[in-house]
Structure formats: C-alpha cells, structure tokens
Write an enzyme that holds these catalytic residues in place. Structure first.
Site, PDB file in Angstrom:
ATOM      1  N   HIS A  66       0.593  -3.051   0.849  1.00 45.17           N
ATOM      2  CA  HIS A  66       1.057  -2.011  -0.062  1.00 45.17           C
ATOM      3  C   HIS A  66       2.541  -2.169  -0.376  1.00 45.17           C
ATOM      4  O   HIS A  66       2.962  -2.091  -1.532  1.00 45.17           O
ATOM      5  CB  HIS A  66       0.794  -0.630   0.543  1.00 45.17           C
ATOM      6  CG  HIS A  66      -0.663  -0.303   0.680  1.00 45.17           C
ATOM      7  ND1 HIS A  66      -1.119   0.965   0.954  1.00 45.17           N
ATOM      8  CD2 HIS A  66      -1.770  -1.076   0.557  1.00 45.17           C
ATOM      9  CE1 HIS A  66      -2.447   0.957   0.995  1.00 45.17           C
ATOM     10  NE2 HIS A  66      -2.859  -0.272   0.782  1.00 45.17           N
TER      11      HIS A  66
ATOM     12  N   SER B 167      -5.406  -3.381  -2.975  1.00 44.88           N
ATOM     13  CA  SER B 167      -4.339  -2.394  -2.853  1.00 44.88           C
ATOM     14  C   SER B 167      -2.958  -2.959  -3.141  1.00 44.88           C
ATOM     15  O   SER B 167      -2.096  -2.269  -3.678  1.00 44.88           O
ATOM     16  CB  SER B 167      -4.366  -1.763  -1.455  1.00 44.88           C
ATOM     17  OG  SER B 167      -5.606  -1.136  -1.219  1.00 44.88           O
TER      18      SER B 167
END
Length: 301
Positions: free
Chosen positions: A252, A206
């Site tokens: 993230h 991610s």
C-alpha cells in the site's frame, strides 16, 4: 518538479510587475486562470463548460458531441497531454476484466496460486528453496498484482479501481494511465519483497489501487477541487492498512508513494518537455523498483 518561468523584464525595468493572466481565447479582454482540459486554451467563466474532469471550451464540447471542432482549434488533449478518446474507461474495463479472469482461474485451479503470488523464497527452511522472486521468478512482481483469493478482497479492489480509474483515465489518457497503474503496482510489489518476510506470500491489486489514490489526490489539488473527500477516504484506507494484521502494508505504501510521484509528473510536467518529464519520472521509479529487487535478492541468496 517544475516551476513556472518568470516573466522577462526590459533592460531598464527595475520594478516588480505583477504577472498578467492570459486572456480568454474567445474574449481576449477577459483575463483568466482556467484552461480547457482538452485543448488547454484559456477560457473565461462565460465559456467554461463543466466536464467530468475540469472545464472544457465550447469548441471541444461541440467536437465531442459530433459537431466538429473549429478549424483553428488545437487537437483535443487531456490535462496530462493524452489523447481524448470516445471511451475514457476502456483501459479500466480491461484491467478489471483481467483481475476477474485471473480470480476465476485461481478458483478453478487452486494450485495456480503458488505460481502467481509474491513470495521471496519457497518453500521455507530447512527445505531447499525452489520458487520465489529470489530464485529468479521476477514475474511474480507483476502476476501478484492481478491475483486475488477472497471474494471481498477482489470486490473492494475492483470497486476502488472503477471509482478512481475512470476519472484518472479521462484526465491522463490511456497510455499514461496504464503506465501509472503498472508503475504503482510494481513499486508496491518491490517494497513488499524488500521489507516483508521472504516466506510471506502476498497478492492483490492494492499497491496499484493506492497508486491511483495518490495520483487522484495530486489531480484534485491541480484542479483546485475540494480535497477533503479524497483525503478522508485515503486516511480511512490507511487506518485499515495498519490496523489489519493480514494486510501487506508495504504494498500500500509503495504504491501510494509511486502514485503521488508519478501523478505529479503527469499533471505538472511543462508542456514543452511534457513527454520526457512524464515517462522519465516513470523510468526513475522503475529504476528504484529494480534496485530494491536486486538488493533483496542479494540478501536472500
């Protein structure tokens, strides 16, 4: 990053003269602000040919189709200065294949997971830590980027990689695209290591994927395309990031910031100092990554 230098004026010219746009390489009398994304020569609307990223000139289109570029045409380059290749998704396919291969290996040998995930120290107190980044296993910053445990997690990240990676690889070139991916993933891993609980294990691509999101937004803005779709998609992903408790938001955000910074350097670097600016920025981001890792390690040991 860089500012376009102003047009020089004569010693007795004290009036502000508007800057003239360059003329089309085939029609010099026609001013244009558009350049071919491969050779970067100015092209007017009549000469613009739609491409997967931006516009190309007729010579580069003929060269890509096998007709060969004109003798005076510059070597085809991407908007970031990379080499134009026959398969603009090769690196994306390789990255996707590595992620899938690691996933299959983890399913075949679940115990392998404990050696690949990102964790500060393991096992937790009162046991003596024997594994983790704080114990010198820095490789976990990398291996965790290619590890997934749930089918849905792998599927979501690989779909995002395919959707975002192809256009970015075509726009940046293979080397720059791979550098962006790895730097973004490492930044996400480092921020997770710095801020998350030292006994919290995390894994997934991610961080690198959010780096691709950030770089895509920069590229879309650079090409003056409609930014609303990418912004909407990014907002949705950020809402999911902070709305789902099991997601490591640090990865993230770290990846996103690194992707924006690195992506900006890739597509806005001045041509005369392009390589130095691009890879110099990547090196600075990696220095920050190392700094965060060293700082957290000092806190835990």
């Amino acid at each position: 990053m860089d500012q376009a230098p102003g047009s020089p004026q004569g010693p007795e010219d004290h009036s502000a003269q508007p800057a003239r746009s360059p003329g089309c390489y085939r029609h010099p009398d026609r001013e244009t602000g558009i350049r071919c994304t491969r050779c970067e020569r100015p092209i007017c609307p009549e000469c613009m040919v739609n491409a997967s990223v931006g516009f190309q000139c007729p010579d580069c289109v003929r060269g890509a189709s096998g007709g060969g570029p004109a003798p005076t045409a510059a070597r085809p380059r991407t908007i970031a200065g990379g080499t134009v290749t026959a398969d603009p998704r090769l690196v994306t396919k390789i990255l996707l294949g590595i992620n899938v291969a690691v996933f299959i290996a983890l399913k075949a040998s679940p115990s392998l997971r404990d050696h690949l995930v990102l964790v500060g120290t393991w096992p937790p107190a009162p046991f003596t830590p024997t594994q983790g980044v704080a114990e010198g296993e820095w490789y976990r910053l990398v291996t965790s980027m290619f590890s997934h445990e749930a089918y849905w997690h792998l599927a979501f990240n690989m779909l995002s990689l395919w959707w975002l990676g192809g256009p970015l690889e075509a726009a940046l070139g293979r080397a720059r695209y791979l550098t962006l991916y790895l730097v973004s993933g490492l930044a996400g891993s480092a921020l997770t290591y710095l801020l998350a609980s030292p006994i919290q294990a995390s894994l997934g691509a991610s961080g690198a994927i959010f780096g691709l999101f950030g770089a895509t937004a920069v590229l879309v803005r650079r090409l003056n395309y409609d930014m609303r779709p990418i912004i909407a998609l990014l907002v949705i992903n950020l809402v999911i990031t902070f709305g789902w408790s099991s997601i490591a938001w640090e990865a993230h955000i770290g990846g996103l910031v690194a992707g924006v910074v690195t992506g900006y350097a890739m597509v806005h670097a001045p041509r005369e100092r392009r390589t130095l600016t691009q890879y110099g920025t990547c090196a600075l981001v990696l220095v920050v990554v190392v700094g965060m890792t060293v700082l957290r390690t000092a806190q835990l040991t």
